[in-house]
Scaffold this motif. Structure first.
Motif: not given
Length: 381
Positions: A6, A10, A67
């Motif tokens: 993650d 990000a 993203g």
């Protein structure tokens, strides 16, 4: 199976605006990619790679698109192209993988000419769509090689020092991919750095025999098209997630009504979710069909390859439609440049223009192959 964290996704999201402004991936993203080990995912074990099953590449690229679609596209193709390099002969692989995985753009349209000389060809031409060229180590290009009366399409591999970059990538979407043109002028390419397109398309390239795994028996067009569809699918999933979050926060101007109370908005979200689930099922079935065949050592017939290409085209076509539908219900504020929804729409609009996703041609080829209508031996299937 390798996963993308993650935090990695990000960071891609945080740098998406910078990637657009730079018209290439930021240096920090390239550094993170190298450190992630993703480039080794499909690299042969004999060169220090993971030699994972081919489908292992799909989920990481799909996740990265949550993203930044430009980053997912570029990093996905860097990874895919290490797989493609493993289809060249042993001497070429020993040369290019001497220090591990490389960053190697691959504009594949045969817009160059390789004239035979002793030990190889003299190559000249200009190629568009060289994704990721600004950070490249090597470049693969498509060319017509051989004598004038016996030309054959081939891929040629060159060190990046042998190409010139033409700054042309001024687009409304996928700006971070830096897909500039490259020009080669009378460069020598030795015979061992050539491989025929027929072998690459059919999954019978010489390099595949060096590695005892089905990974390198995948035919090129299904591999390329399914990989290239993942940034579109991932972007559509991101937009659906963002739309759902936005519903919980958005109050409509003038009426003062919370949008989440509107049945129309609820319908659009429910519609998007079921369409994306259907695409996930289509992807899984398509991948499983080819995986079963390559695991059995079977040559993948053209009708199966054509069905894989049309499946990828349908994934992109439907992902684009889902995004357009959700943006239509997101209001004008979704189109401020700081809002990632508008970037996702612009990116997926550009992705859908890739030649392999031509929806009419993909459906035509699939139908023609199914009923036995002759098609060109070098058609993209």
């Amino acid at each position: 199976m390798r996963t993308i964290s993650d935090d990695f996704v990000a960071c891609l999201a945080q740098r998406a605006a910078d990637a657009e402004d730079l018209r290439r991936l930021p240096d920090a993203t390239i550094a993170d990619f190298r450190a992630s080990g993703l480039a080794r995912l499909l690299l042969p074990a004999r060169y220090g790679g993971e030699q994972a099953p081919f489908p292992a590449i799909l989920e990481p690229v799909r996740r990265m698109a949550h993203g930044c679609a430009s980053s997912a596209w570029t990093l996905g193709f860097y990874t895919l192209h290490n797989w493609m390099l493993a289809l060249f002969g042993e001497q070429a692989q020993d040369e290019v993988f001497a220090d591990g995985p490389v960053l190697c753009p691959a504009p594949l349209a045969p817009t160059g000419r390789g004239v035979p000389v002793d030990g190889g060809v003299r190559l000249s031409g200009r190629w568009s769509w060289a994704t990721g060229i600004m950070a490249a180590d090597w470049v693969m290009v498509g060319a017509l090689c051989g004598p004038d009366d016996g030309m054959y399409p081939a891929l040629a591999l060159l060190p990046v020092k042998d190409v010139a970059v033409e700054d042309v990538w001024h687009t409304d979407g996928m700006r971070g991919t830096g897909s500039h043109d490259v020009v080669v002028t009378d460069a020598f390419v030795p015979e061992h750095r050539l491989v025929t397109v027929i072998d690459i398309y059919g999954g019978t390239a010489p390099g595949a025999a060096l590695h005892d795994t089905a990974t390198y028996r995948w035919p090129l067009v299904p591999a390329l098209s399914l990989l290239a569809a993942m940034p579109a699918l991932g972007a559509a999933e991101f937009v659906a997630d963002a739309f759902a979050t936005r519903l919980g926060e958005r109050v409509l101007a003038y009426s003062g009504v919370a949008q989440k109370q509107q049945p129309a908005a609820q319908i659009r979200l429910g519609d998007a979710r079921v369409r994306l689930r259907a695409l996930d099922g289509l992807l899984g079935e398509t991948v499983a069909t080819i995986e079963t065949l390559v695991a059995d050592g079977a040559k993948i017939p053209r009708p199966v390859r054509a069905q894989a290409r049309v499946a990828a085209a349908h994934i992109v076509h439907e992902s684009r439609a889902v995004v357009a539908d959700l943006l239509e219900s997101s209001g004008a504020s979704a189109h401020f440049l700081h809002n990632p929804l508008q970037r996702a729409k612009r990116d997926i609009d550009v992705i859908s223009g890739h030649v392999v996703f031509d929806y009419d041609v993909s459906r035509e080829l699939a139908g023609a192959c199914e009923i036995g209508v002759p098609i060109s031996p070098i058609a993209m299937v």
